[in-house]
Design an enzyme around this catalytic site. Structure first.
Site, PDB file in Angstrom:
ATOM      1  N   ASP A 152       0.834  -1.211   0.000  1.00 38.69           N
ATOM      2  CA  ASP A 152       0.000   0.000   0.000  1.00 38.69           C
ATOM      3  C   ASP A 152       0.866   1.258   0.000  1.00 38.69           C
ATOM      4  O   ASP A 152       1.990   1.239   0.494  1.00 38.69           O
ATOM      5  CB  ASP A 152      -0.913  -0.036   1.242  1.00 38.69           C
ATOM      6  N   ASN A 166     -10.815  -2.306  -5.726  1.00 37.13           N
ATOM      7  CA  ASN A 166     -10.050  -1.317  -6.506  1.00 37.13           C
ATOM      8  C   ASN A 166     -10.712  -0.973  -7.838  1.00 37.13           C
ATOM      9  O   ASN A 166     -10.357   0.039  -8.457  1.00 37.13           O
ATOM     10  CB  ASN A 166      -8.607  -1.792  -6.750  1.00 37.13           C
TER      11      ASN A 166
HETATM   12  C1  IPE Z   1      -1.584   0.351  -3.410  1.00 37.45           C
HETATM   13  O1  IPE Z   1      -1.373   1.720  -3.389  1.00 37.45           O
HETATM   14  C2  IPE Z   1      -1.733  -0.168  -4.820  1.00 37.45           C
HETATM   15  C3  IPE Z   1      -3.100  -0.604  -5.146  1.00 37.45           C
HETATM   16  C4  IPE Z   1      -4.109  -0.565  -4.331  1.00 37.45           C
HETATM   17  C5  IPE Z   1      -3.316  -1.078  -6.498  1.00 37.45           C
HETATM   18  P1  IPE Z   1      -2.560   2.740  -3.317  1.00 37.45           P
HETATM   19  O2  IPE Z   1      -2.908   3.168  -4.720  1.00 37.45           O
HETATM   20  O3  IPE Z   1      -3.703   2.235  -2.514  1.00 37.45           O
HETATM   21  O4  IPE Z   1      -1.872   3.954  -2.571  1.00 37.45           O
HETATM   22  P2  IPE Z   1      -2.540   4.975  -1.558  1.00 37.45           P
HETATM   23  O5  IPE Z   1      -3.181   4.185  -0.455  1.00 37.45           O
HETATM   24  O6  IPE Z   1      -3.562   5.758  -2.342  1.00 37.45           O
HETATM   25  O7  IPE Z   1      -1.411   5.822  -1.092  1.00 37.45           O
HETATM   26  C1  IPE Z   2      -5.432  -2.825  -0.480  1.00 34.43           C
HETATM   27  O1  IPE Z   2      -5.089  -1.482  -0.513  1.00 34.43           O
HETATM   28  C2  IPE Z   2      -5.365  -3.408  -1.858  1.00 34.43           C
HETATM   29  C3  IPE Z   2      -4.036  -3.540  -2.454  1.00 34.43           C
HETATM   30  C4  IPE Z   2      -2.909  -3.228  -1.861  1.00 34.43           C
HETATM   31  C5  IPE Z   2      -3.996  -4.083  -3.785  1.00 34.43           C
HETATM   32  P1  IPE Z   2      -6.193  -0.333  -0.640  1.00 34.43           P
HETATM   33  O2  IPE Z   2      -5.472   0.961  -0.608  1.00 34.43           O
HETATM   34  O3  IPE Z   2      -7.075  -0.588  -1.806  1.00 34.43           O
HETATM   35  O4  IPE Z   2      -7.072  -0.545   0.681  1.00 34.43           O
HETATM   36  P2  IPE Z   2      -7.824   0.507   1.607  1.00 34.43           P
HETATM   37  O5  IPE Z   2      -8.740   1.305   0.712  1.00 34.43           O
HETATM   38  O6  IPE Z   2      -6.771   1.370   2.237  1.00 34.43           O
HETATM   39  O7  IPE Z   2      -8.546  -0.313   2.628  1.00 34.43           O
HETATM   40 MG    MG Z   3      -4.154   2.377  -0.513  1.00 33.10          MG
END
Ligand code: IPE
Ligand code: IPE
Ligand code: MG
Length: 242
Positions: free
Chosen positions: A30, A78
């Site tokens: 994340d 997502n």
């Molecule tokens: C994790 O990084 C990657 C995916 C969920 C595909 P994020 O895109 O969730 O990054 P933040 O949480 O917005 O910083």
């Molecule tokens: C979890 O991260 C999914 C992945 C890392 C692929 P998200 O960023 O989507 O999760 P939330 O929204 O913080 O719970």
């Molecule tokens: Mg995230």
């Protein structure tokens, strides 16, 4: 170039220190978006830089005695992100799967997929099928890629398979009908970017997992951070309710 076996011996310090090694590590990768914002870049750049971090961690784990690694790559939730971000993520996943088969074979990594294949494009499902087939005989590390993955949906799929086979609902049957039933339970879940939640990640398999979190954003996560997490894991006392 050193053989993989020699590399495993040379690089893996936990082995020499006889620490407790997890059999199955899960990572909730994340913080790509926040990394991009902090660096004044588009979110997409966060994802492509995160992918580079992923490849380095996978190579590191493949040299270790850890046998199974599950990477949360794209959750079912997502899909609710903008079309632009979802499209960029799918392009990254597809080009990575197409280009990296030699990398996975060099490191002895077997790729498997968990998640639904129904909402993914044919391009991605074809890429997944091809890489699963072409890496099927590798045995250093099983890399479980969670793409369009929701643990609650996976448990429902397992229940459906059990019902279709007219089997009783038992813990064993549920475990045996998950997407990748040969994987052992998750010993340790690492989550980056400071969040302390599971976000629908391997709920069944992580029932007794140790949870390790770090504020480091995924694109900044290195092999040193991974080793620190393994060090922390090795000091946990697991009792499994006993
Ligand atoms: C994790 O990084 C990657 C995916 C969920 C595909 P994020 O895109 O969730 O990054 P933040 O949480 O917005 O910083
Ligand atoms: C979890 O991260 C999914 C992945 C890392 C692929 P998200 O960023 O989507 O999760 P939330 O929204 O913080 O719970
Ligand atoms: Mg995230």
């Amino acid at each position: 170039m050193l053989s993989l076996t020699k590399k495993r011996k040379k690089f893996w310090r936990f082995k020499t220190l006889s620490r407790t090694i997890p059999t199955h590590v899960g990572i909730i990768m994340d913080g790509n978006g926040r990394w991009a914002v902090r660096n004044g870049l588009h979110r997409t750049k966060g994802h492509s830089t995160g992918l580079k971090a992923t490849k380095a961690i996978v190579a590191h784990v493949a040299r270790s005695p850890i046998q199974n690694l599950s990477l949360y790559t794209f959750s079912t939730e997502n899909w609710t992100r903008t079309q632009e971000e979802v499209g960029a993520l799918m392009d990254l996943i597809s080009s990575h799967l197409k280009a990296q088969i030699p990398f996975y074979n060099d490191y002895g990594i077997r790729i498997v997929h968990s998640g639904s294949k129904l909402r993914l494009t044919h391009r991605i499902t074809d890429d997944l099928t091809k890489i699963e087939t072409m890496t099927a005989n590798n045995s250093h590390l099983t890399l479980n890629l969670l793409i369009d993955y929701s643990s609650q949906e996976e448990i429902m799929r397992s229940m459906q398979r059990i019902t279709d086979q007219k089997l009783p609902i038992t813990q064993e049957n549920i475990a045996n009908n998950l997407d990748q039933p040969s994987l052992p339970p998750v010993d340790c879940v690492i989550r980056t970017a400071g969040e302390k939640r599971l976000s629908n990640f391997m709920l069944w398999q992580s029932a007794y997992a140790e949870f390790i979190y770090t504020d480091t954003l995924w694109p900044d996560f290195t092999a040193v951070d991974f080793d620190q997490a393994m060090d922390e894991y090795s000091h946990r006392h697991r009792t499994f309710g006993g």
